[in-house]
Design an enzyme around this catalytic site. Structure first.
Site, short mmCIF file in Angstrom:
data_model
loop_
_atom_site.label_atom_id
_atom_site.label_comp_id
_atom_site.label_asym_id
_atom_site.label_seq_id
_atom_site.Cartn_x
_atom_site.Cartn_y
_atom_site.Cartn_z
N LYS A 1 -5.29 4.70 8.91
CA LYS A 1 -4.11 5.50 8.25
C LYS A 1 -4.35 6.98 8.20
CE LYS A 1 -2.71 1.69 5.34
NZ LYS A 1 -2.54 0.96 3.91
N SER B 1 0.81 -1.11 0.00
CA SER B 1 -0.06 -0.10 -0.14
C SER B 1 0.77 1.32 -0.17
CB SER B 1 -0.77 -0.02 1.22
OG SER B 1 -0.38 0.27 2.45
#
Length: 347
Positions: free
Chosen positions: A286, A241
């Site tokens: 996140k 990611s």
């Protein structure tokens, strides 16, 4: 003391003991929380995250930070019920079934190895995406990742072999190699031209029947030959990611002037060699990690926008991106104050 009162006291004590013991019982869940952020333009443990050798680089400022998700639990270290309950009550934590992170058919070690491999692949893809954006030519070739034990290719094709031809026809993609093998009937020989240790050679491999035609039992992947060396150092971070932020960090170091203009920008997203940005998991955690680290802008994969707008912390601007090119344009527009910047639409 009456018998009734004594019975009630004993029952109460037992209830407390059993309740406390139950709260400490391990449960098959994993708690996901905001993990550390790393500035791709900075250092990790005293070493630059991105180093370039053989090509001119330029000074940078600001931050282009990758974000991570930390997890607690797993088959070998399960969390207890109390920890799970605390996680369910904390909006910055996601408590998910264990199988979401650790599938039953896969060991913890295998999951960690897969994450490491995905991180390594994402670094290669990120370098390819950055150089493609800069229109710097790169060579793409097919390499052997591994062979399946007991299948015809086992022991004949080796990891890192570069496959250049199948039966004398040049190949550049995994699909072209597979198509060349499928032209054969099971039992026939396929002639591979490979480069091993810098030396070209020919290897003949038998075929067997597979789900979609003949196979040799080889697992392949696209690899790149870059005109100069790019190294990425991120410590123990795994998974794919961080690809987008690696690409932007590499791009910034290879271009004059700071891309961020001194801003603290974070983001996430997988990246393909041609610069397509893909969705990731753990977007809520996140976002929190990015804001806690001081970011004011968050580059968000378009497919994650719906979830992101529901969890974005105050003071963090969501910028929607679908490609590396869009991300560069957005950061450039933020720095100069000119041009429109796409945002994740509010719901």
């Amino acid at each position: 003391m009456s018998r009734r009162r004594l019975t009630l006291m004993v029952a109460g004590v037992l209830t407390l003991v059993l309740g406390g013991a139950g709260a400490l019982l391990p449960v098959p869940y994993v708690a996901l929380s905001p993990g550390p952020t790393e500035n791709t333009l900075g250092d990790v443990k005293g070493k630059p995250v991105i180093t370039v050798s053989g090509h001119q680089t330029y000074p940078t400022t600001g931050k282009l930070s990758l974000v991570t998700v930390a997890y607690q639990g797993g088959p070998e270290a399960r969390i207890d019920l109390l920890t799970a309950l605390r996680g369910w009550m904390d909006p910055t934590v996601a408590v998910v079934p264990e199988e979401t992170i650790f599938p039953k058919a896969v060991s913890v070690k295998e999951v960690e190895q897969q994450n490491t491999q995905e991180m390594s692949s994402s670094q290669q893809d990120a370098t390819a995406a950055a150089l493609t954006e800069l229109k710097i030519p790169i060579k793409v070739y097919v390499a052997v990742a591994s062979t399946q034990k007991g299948k015809p290719a086992d022991g004949k094709l080796l990891p890192n072999d570069e496959i250049t031809e199948v039966d004398g026809a040049a190949v550049r993609t995994v699909d072209e190699v597979a198509a060349g093998v499928r032209k054969h009937k099971a039992g026939e020989q396929v002639r591979f031209t490979i480069v091993r240790g810098g030396k070209p050679m020919t290897v003949e491999v038998g075929t067997i029947s597979g789900p979609s035609g003949s196979i040799v039992g080889v697992i392949m992947g696209s690899q790149f030959k870059f005109p100069f060396t790019v190294n990425v150092n991120v410590g123990d971070v795994g998974g794919p990611s961080a690809g987008l932020m690696f690409s932007l960090g590499i791009y910034d170091k290879l271009t004059p002037g700071p891309l961020t203009g001194g801003r603290s920008i974070a983001g996430t997203g997988t990246i393909t060699p041609d610069g397509q940005v893909g969705p990731i998991g753990g977007i809520q955690q996140k976002l929190v990690g990015a804001r806690d680290a001081g970011a004011t802008v968050f580059l968000t994969p378009a497919d994650n926008c719906d979830d992101a707008v529901q969890a974005v912390p105050k003071g963090l601007r969501l910028v929607k991106v679908s490609t590396m090119h869009e991300a560069v344009q957005a950061v450039d527009a933020l720095r100069t104050g000119s041009g429109q910047v796409a945002s994740c639409p509010a719901r």
